[in-house]
Scaffold this motif. Structure first.
Motif, mmCIF file in Angstrom:
data_model
loop_
_atom_site.group_PDB
_atom_site.id
_atom_site.type_symbol
_atom_site.label_atom_id
_atom_site.label_comp_id
_atom_site.label_asym_id
_atom_site.label_seq_id
_atom_site.Cartn_x
_atom_site.Cartn_y
_atom_site.Cartn_z
ATOM 1 N N SER A 24 -13.938 -10.850 -31.545
ATOM 2 C CA SER A 24 -12.832 -11.373 -30.749
ATOM 3 C C SER A 24 -12.880 -12.890 -30.828
ATOM 4 N N PRO A 25 -11.802 -13.612 -30.922
ATOM 5 C CA PRO A 25 -10.400 -13.213 -30.888
ATOM 6 C C PRO A 25 -9.767 -12.987 -32.267
ATOM 7 N N ILE A 26 -10.531 -13.149 -33.348
ATOM 8 C CA ILE A 26 -9.964 -13.009 -34.702
ATOM 9 C C ILE A 26 -9.459 -11.587 -34.943
ATOM 10 N N ALA A 27 -9.994 -10.622 -34.215
ATOM 11 C CA ALA A 27 -9.594 -9.217 -34.384
ATOM 12 C C ALA A 27 -8.129 -8.985 -34.032
ATOM 13 N N ARG A 28 -7.516 -9.899 -33.295
ATOM 14 C CA ARG A 28 -6.099 -9.760 -32.933
ATOM 15 C C ARG A 28 -5.159 -9.980 -34.114
ATOM 16 N N LEU A 29 -5.648 -10.583 -35.182
ATOM 17 C CA LEU A 29 -4.793 -10.876 -36.330
ATOM 18 C C LEU A 29 -4.680 -9.663 -37.238
ATOM 19 N N ALA A 30 -3.472 -9.287 -37.578
ATOM 20 C CA ALA A 30 -3.244 -8.123 -38.433
ATOM 21 C C ALA A 30 -3.539 -8.471 -39.891
ATOM 22 N N ALA A 31 -4.052 -7.515 -40.612
ATOM 23 C CA ALA A 31 -4.247 -7.681 -42.050
ATOM 24 C C ALA A 31 -2.883 -7.649 -42.738
ATOM 25 N N ALA A 32 -2.778 -8.327 -43.869
ATOM 26 C CA ALA A 32 -1.559 -8.306 -44.674
ATOM 27 C C ALA A 32 -1.810 -7.448 -45.900
ATOM 28 N N VAL A 33 -0.829 -6.652 -46.288
ATOM 29 C CA VAL A 33 -0.995 -5.741 -47.425
ATOM 30 C C VAL A 33 0.132 -5.969 -48.430
ATOM 31 N N ILE A 34 -0.240 -6.092 -49.704
ATOM 32 C CA ILE A 34 0.727 -6.157 -50.799
ATOM 33 C C ILE A 34 0.570 -4.882 -51.606
ATOM 34 N N THR A 35 1.677 -4.206 -51.876
ATOM 35 C CA THR A 35 1.656 -3.015 -52.717
ATOM 36 C C THR A 35 2.338 -3.350 -54.034
ATOM 37 N N GLY A 36 1.659 -3.079 -55.126
ATOM 38 C CA GLY A 36 2.153 -3.441 -56.447
ATOM 39 C C GLY A 36 3.368 -2.646 -56.877
ATOM 40 N N ALA A 37 4.201 -3.304 -57.670
ATOM 41 C CA ALA A 37 5.374 -2.677 -58.269
ATOM 42 C C ALA A 37 5.342 -2.989 -59.755
ATOM 43 N N SER A 38 5.027 -1.999 -60.575
ATOM 44 C CA SER A 38 4.892 -2.181 -62.012
ATOM 45 C C SER A 38 3.812 -3.231 -62.263
ATOM 46 N N ALA A 42 5.799 -9.479 -57.014
ATOM 47 C CA ALA A 42 6.255 -10.811 -56.628
ATOM 48 C C ALA A 42 5.236 -11.513 -55.742
ATOM 49 N N ALA A 43 5.270 -12.823 -55.778
ATOM 50 C CA ALA A 43 4.418 -13.616 -54.895
ATOM 51 C C ALA A 43 4.806 -13.351 -53.446
ATOM 52 N N ALA A 44 3.855 -13.484 -52.569
ATOM 53 C CA ALA A 44 4.112 -13.257 -51.152
ATOM 54 C C ALA A 44 3.439 -14.345 -50.339
ATOM 55 N N THR A 45 4.024 -14.650 -49.200
ATOM 56 C CA THR A 45 3.452 -15.631 -48.286
ATOM 57 C C THR A 45 3.216 -14.952 -46.945
ATOM 58 N N PHE A 46 2.021 -15.134 -46.410
ATOM 59 C CA PHE A 46 1.682 -14.603 -45.101
ATOM 60 C C PHE A 46 1.249 -15.770 -44.221
ATOM 61 N N THR A 47 1.639 -15.732 -42.980
ATOM 62 C CA THR A 47 1.272 -16.787 -42.039
ATOM 63 C C THR A 47 0.564 -16.173 -40.848
ATOM 64 N N TRP A 48 -0.605 -16.702 -40.553
ATOM 65 C CA TRP A 48 -1.338 -16.284 -39.373
ATOM 66 C C TRP A 48 -1.523 -17.503 -38.481
ATOM 67 N N ARG A 49 -1.254 -17.366 -37.212
ATOM 68 C CA ARG A 49 -1.545 -18.423 -36.245
ATOM 69 C C ARG A 49 -2.888 -18.069 -35.622
ATOM 70 N N LEU A 50 -3.880 -18.937 -35.851
ATOM 71 C CA LEU A 50 -5.212 -18.656 -35.337
ATOM 72 C C LEU A 50 -5.230 -18.773 -33.817
ATOM 73 N N PRO A 51 -5.749 -17.754 -33.142
ATOM 74 C CA PRO A 51 -5.784 -17.778 -31.676
ATOM 75 C C PRO A 51 -6.886 -18.712 -31.166
ATOM 76 N N PRO A 52 -6.759 -19.155 -29.927
ATOM 77 C CA PRO A 52 -7.829 -19.969 -29.333
ATOM 78 C C PRO A 52 -9.150 -19.211 -29.368
ATOM 79 N N GLY A 53 -10.221 -19.931 -29.581
ATOM 80 C CA GLY A 53 -11.542 -19.311 -29.571
ATOM 81 C C GLY A 53 -12.039 -18.871 -30.934
ATOM 82 N N VAL A 54 -11.246 -19.096 -31.983
ATOM 83 C CA VAL A 54 -11.704 -18.749 -33.330
ATOM 84 C C VAL A 54 -12.916 -19.619 -33.665
ATOM 85 N N ARG A 55 -13.883 -18.989 -34.307
ATOM 86 C CA ARG A 55 -15.104 -19.722 -34.645
ATOM 87 C C ARG A 55 -14.844 -20.766 -35.736
ATOM 88 N N GLN A 56 -15.809 -21.636 -35.984
ATOM 89 C CA GLN A 56 -15.644 -22.830 -36.814
ATOM 90 C C GLN A 56 -15.208 -22.551 -38.252
#
Length: 82
Positions: A24-38, A42-56
């Motif tokens: 905790s608190p990093i466990a609140r962030l969802a994993a991102a998944v890319i599924t291949g097509a052929s 395509a390139a993908a961008t994922f954004t995570w906002r780190l919650p307060p209390g994340v370690r160094q």
């Protein structure tokens, strides 16, 4: 390849050697998944906002599905914005 997945998981650490996605608190962030097509997923961008209390130290771990084969020619970029 078609149907193959790559899972990107945010992990943190207090000592830069023992990383975890379940502390905790990093466990609140969802994993991102890319599924291949052929052979042209395509390139993908994922954004995570780190919650307060994340370690160094923070990293993103990439796990490929069991049947993806050789992935040595793949590249990933991580940008940390403050």
């Amino acid at each position: 390849a078609t149907g193959q997945t790559f899972t990107f998981t945010v992990q943190d650490s207090a000592d830069n050697s023992t990383f975890s996605a379940t502390a905790s608190p990093i466990a609140r962030l969802a994993a991102a998944v890319i599924t291949g097509a052929s052979n042209a997923t395509a390139a993908a961008t994922f954004t995570w906002r780190l919650p307060p209390g994340v370690r160094q130290y923070v990293k993103v771990s990439v796990t490929a599905s069991a049947t993806t084969g050789d992935q040595t020619a793949r590249s990933y970029s991580l940008a940390v914005l403050t």
